[in-house]
Write an enzyme that holds these catalytic residues in place. Structure first.
Site, PDB file in Angstrom:
ATOM      1  N   HIS A   1      40.309  38.841  46.327  1.00 45.38           N
ATOM      2  CA  HIS A   1      38.939  38.607  45.873  1.00 45.38           C
ATOM      3  C   HIS A   1      37.923  39.437  46.663  1.00 45.38           C
ATOM      4  CE1 HIS A   1      40.915  35.284  43.939  1.00 45.38           C
ATOM      5  NE2 HIS A   1      39.792  34.896  43.371  1.00 45.38           N
TER       6      HIS A   1
ATOM      7  N   ARG B   1      27.076  37.010  47.406  1.00 39.44           N
ATOM      8  CA  ARG B   1      27.147  35.559  47.537  1.00 39.44           C
ATOM      9  C   ARG B   1      26.580  35.131  48.889  1.00 39.44           C
ATOM     10  NH1 ARG B   1      32.391  32.097  48.581  1.00 39.44           N
ATOM     11  NH2 ARG B   1      31.434  30.077  48.498  1.00 39.44           N
TER      12      ARG B   1
ATOM     13  N   ASP C   1      39.188  33.401  49.864  1.00 40.13           N
ATOM     14  CA  ASP C   1      40.169  33.689  48.825  1.00 40.13           C
ATOM     15  C   ASP C   1      41.070  34.867  49.173  1.00 40.13           C
ATOM     16  OD1 ASP C   1      39.402  31.629  47.050  1.00 40.13           O
ATOM     17  OD2 ASP C   1      37.661  32.812  46.454  1.00 40.13           O
TER      18      ASP C   1
ATOM     19  N   HIS D   1      29.787  38.079  44.166  1.00 41.96           N
ATOM     20  CA  HIS D   1      30.740  38.029  45.279  1.00 41.96           C
ATOM     21  C   HIS D   1      31.100  39.427  45.770  1.00 41.96           C
ATOM     22  CE1 HIS D   1      30.986  34.056  43.545  1.00 41.96           C
ATOM     23  NE2 HIS D   1      31.581  33.625  44.653  1.00 41.96           N
TER      24      HIS D   1
ATOM     25  N   PHE E   1      36.969  41.443  39.825  1.00 45.38           N
ATOM     26  CA  PHE E   1      37.645  41.335  38.534  1.00 45.38           C
ATOM     27  C   PHE E   1      37.120  42.310  37.489  1.00 45.38           C
ATOM     28  CE2 PHE E   1      38.250  36.847  40.186  1.00 45.38           C
ATOM     29  CZ  PHE E   1      39.414  37.199  40.847  1.00 45.38           C
TER      30      PHE E   1
ATOM     31  N   GLU F   1      38.339  38.587  31.664  1.00 46.28           N
ATOM     32  CA  GLU F   1      37.299  39.587  31.880  1.00 46.28           C
ATOM     33  C   GLU F   1      37.304  40.685  30.822  1.00 46.28           C
ATOM     34  OE1 GLU F   1      38.963  38.125  34.295  1.00 46.28           O
ATOM     35  OE2 GLU F   1      37.367  37.316  35.562  1.00 46.28           O
TER      36      GLU F   1
END
Length: 177
Positions: free
Chosen positions: A77, A124, A73, A65, A41, A15
């Site tokens: 996440h 998402r 996850d 997301h 991220f 990233e």
């Protein structure tokens, strides 16, 4: 190994490198770079995001997301404070659309913006498409609009973002009672 070809640069899970290189592309000129990763991220890319904003570079950053409700996850996440911290970044335009129409308007605004980067925070989850008037669609570019007005003097004003607008729909019905 997957062959990368065409107009895309495949970064893998990098990233910071992805965002920093996109800043370099923006500084070079001739292209409008866009990058994409999970919202969580952005933490790895934080310094490059900050530099894009401080340098007022054209760069579209797509973060997906955006939900603590994803689950599969786990907490690594699940973004919590990331959107708020992006909104605090000077010169960074942050959009968190609630549906396809708002996403299209946000993308158009990002592409047309000449004085800095834009972050698009996307979900998402399956989101419903709220019904809107033409004026409401036009007002999306302003950053906010009235989804449902009341008659007379309001006793309560509900302000919602993204998919909370959908949840707010049933909340509106309850608040009107």
């Amino acid at each position: 190994m997957r062959q990368a070809a065409g107009n895309y640069i495949h970064y893998g899970v990098r990233e910071f490198g992805m965002t920093a290189i996109a800043n370099g592309v923006a500084l070079h000129g001739g292209f409008l770079p866009y990058t994409s990763t999970f919202l969580m991220f952005v933490e790895y890319a934080r310094n490059a995001v900050r530099m894009a904003a401080l340098m007022k570079q054209r760069h579209v950053m797509v973060y997906t997301h955006d939900s603590i409700g994803l689950g599969e996850d786990g907490p690594t996440h699940q973004p919590v404070e990331q959107t708020a911290s992006l909104r605090l970044t000077p010169n960074l335009s942050v959009w968190r659309p609630c549906c396809q129409v708002e996403t299209a308007v946000a993308w158009q605004q990002a592409v047309e913006r000449e004085d800095g980067p834009t972050a698009l925070i996307l979900s998402r989850q399956n989101l419903t498409q709220p019904e809107r008037t033409l004026q409401q669609v036009r007002d999306i570019a302003r950053g906010a609009y009235v989804l449902k007005a009341c008659e007379g003097e309001p006793q309560v004003i509900l302000i919602a973002t993204r998919f909370r607008s959908r949840a707010g729909g049933s909340g509106l019905a309850n608040a009107q009672r």
